[in-house]
Design an enzyme around this catalytic site. Sequence first.
Site, mmCIF file in Angstrom:
data_model
loop_
_atom_site.group_PDB
_atom_site.id
_atom_site.type_symbol
_atom_site.label_atom_id
_atom_site.label_comp_id
_atom_site.label_asym_id
_atom_site.label_seq_id
_atom_site.Cartn_x
_atom_site.Cartn_y
_atom_site.Cartn_z
ATOM 1 N N ASN A 257 39.035 -6.303 49.907
ATOM 2 C CA ASN A 257 40.423 -6.726 49.815
ATOM 3 C C ASN A 257 41.318 -5.535 49.466
ATOM 4 O OD1 ASN A 257 42.672 -8.779 49.307
ATOM 5 N ND2 ASN A 257 42.563 -7.742 47.324
ATOM 6 N N GLU A 258 42.274 -5.239 50.334
ATOM 7 C CA GLU A 258 43.302 -4.214 50.080
ATOM 8 C C GLU A 258 42.694 -2.889 49.596
ATOM 9 O OE1 GLU A 258 46.394 -5.853 47.596
ATOM 10 O OE2 GLU A 258 47.135 -7.116 49.219
ATOM 11 N N TYR A 318 57.738 -8.345 47.771
ATOM 12 C CA TYR A 318 57.918 -6.950 47.336
ATOM 13 C C TYR A 318 58.969 -6.222 48.163
ATOM 14 C CZ TYR A 318 53.475 -7.554 44.831
ATOM 15 O OH TYR A 318 52.468 -7.983 43.997
#
Length: 339
Positions: A257-258, A318
Amino acid sequence: DFSMFGGLYRPIELIETDGVCIDPLFYASPGVFITTKSLSKSKAEVEVKTLLNSDGKAGDVDVAVEILDMKGRKVAGKTVKAAAGEKNRLEVPVTLAIANPVLWNGVKNPYLYQVKTSIRAADGQTDELVQPLGLRTVSVNPKEGFVLNGKTMQIKGVSRHQDMLYKGNALTREDHYNDACMIKELGANTIRLAHYQHSQDFYDACDELGFVVWAEIPFISVMNEDPAAHQNCITQLKELVLQNYNHPSICFWGISNEILIGGISEQLVENHKELNELCKRMDPTRLTTIAHVSMTPTDSPVHGITDVESYNHYFGWYGGKMEDNGPWFDRFHEEHPEI
């Protein structure tokens, strides 16, 4: 973000067995692995592999496998002999056929069979285990998207963490089921289980309610370059797949993940390839996947490793606005029509 709490936060068991039993020691898996080998309107062919753990004193045993429908009626069954006369771990495969199978069809009809495996020695039964069986086919292609049982399905869902106010991660079985019921009430049909292995109680709930699930290991944000860290990822991936192999709700195994938050390296790419290959060897029936962080370049070498891919975008959070998602994915699809 999410907190990792210490201590025991799930139920534990003390398991006492006879000298020959369904093996509880193979990566803490059930010791029974169920695979749908073929599926049509008229027949389903199902292979059930049972791992026997023997102290070598039992002699031959009978391994009986039955498949029961949702009303508890026997729809298939077979008994085979297994030589448990040596101290070993023995794999016993049995293939059964179900006539006119009912499909596990997501939230529309999450139909579950039960597979009951029994071990019988000369002096009586020694062990029994029941596991879920959901008959379904899953695929994804760049033009149609997600396909369940031959029909395109629009996936709508949430990403779920396992903690709760005042309880941390120490959720009860009822807590897990309440989470699943709330998600269903929202109108979701899919759940991504971030970013670690979740409770068996929650996987059970997903099987029963019909969610399409993405389950993943906690390989997150920054790769630790220590080779021991990679071995830890390998172990956790083995545990994730083997412990949860029989859950029909799980359609995707996630390998990271990421991970490019911490930058990229040749070793990072190779580690991902190794994890993906391991996953496909253990379970060729499901799709592998990866969640990219939003700033991952569209020409990055991390593309094309797994069967399918995801981008974690935060448009409207964001930065940017929610409406940016569609145009971004249209551009990505033009650039990568094969993904």
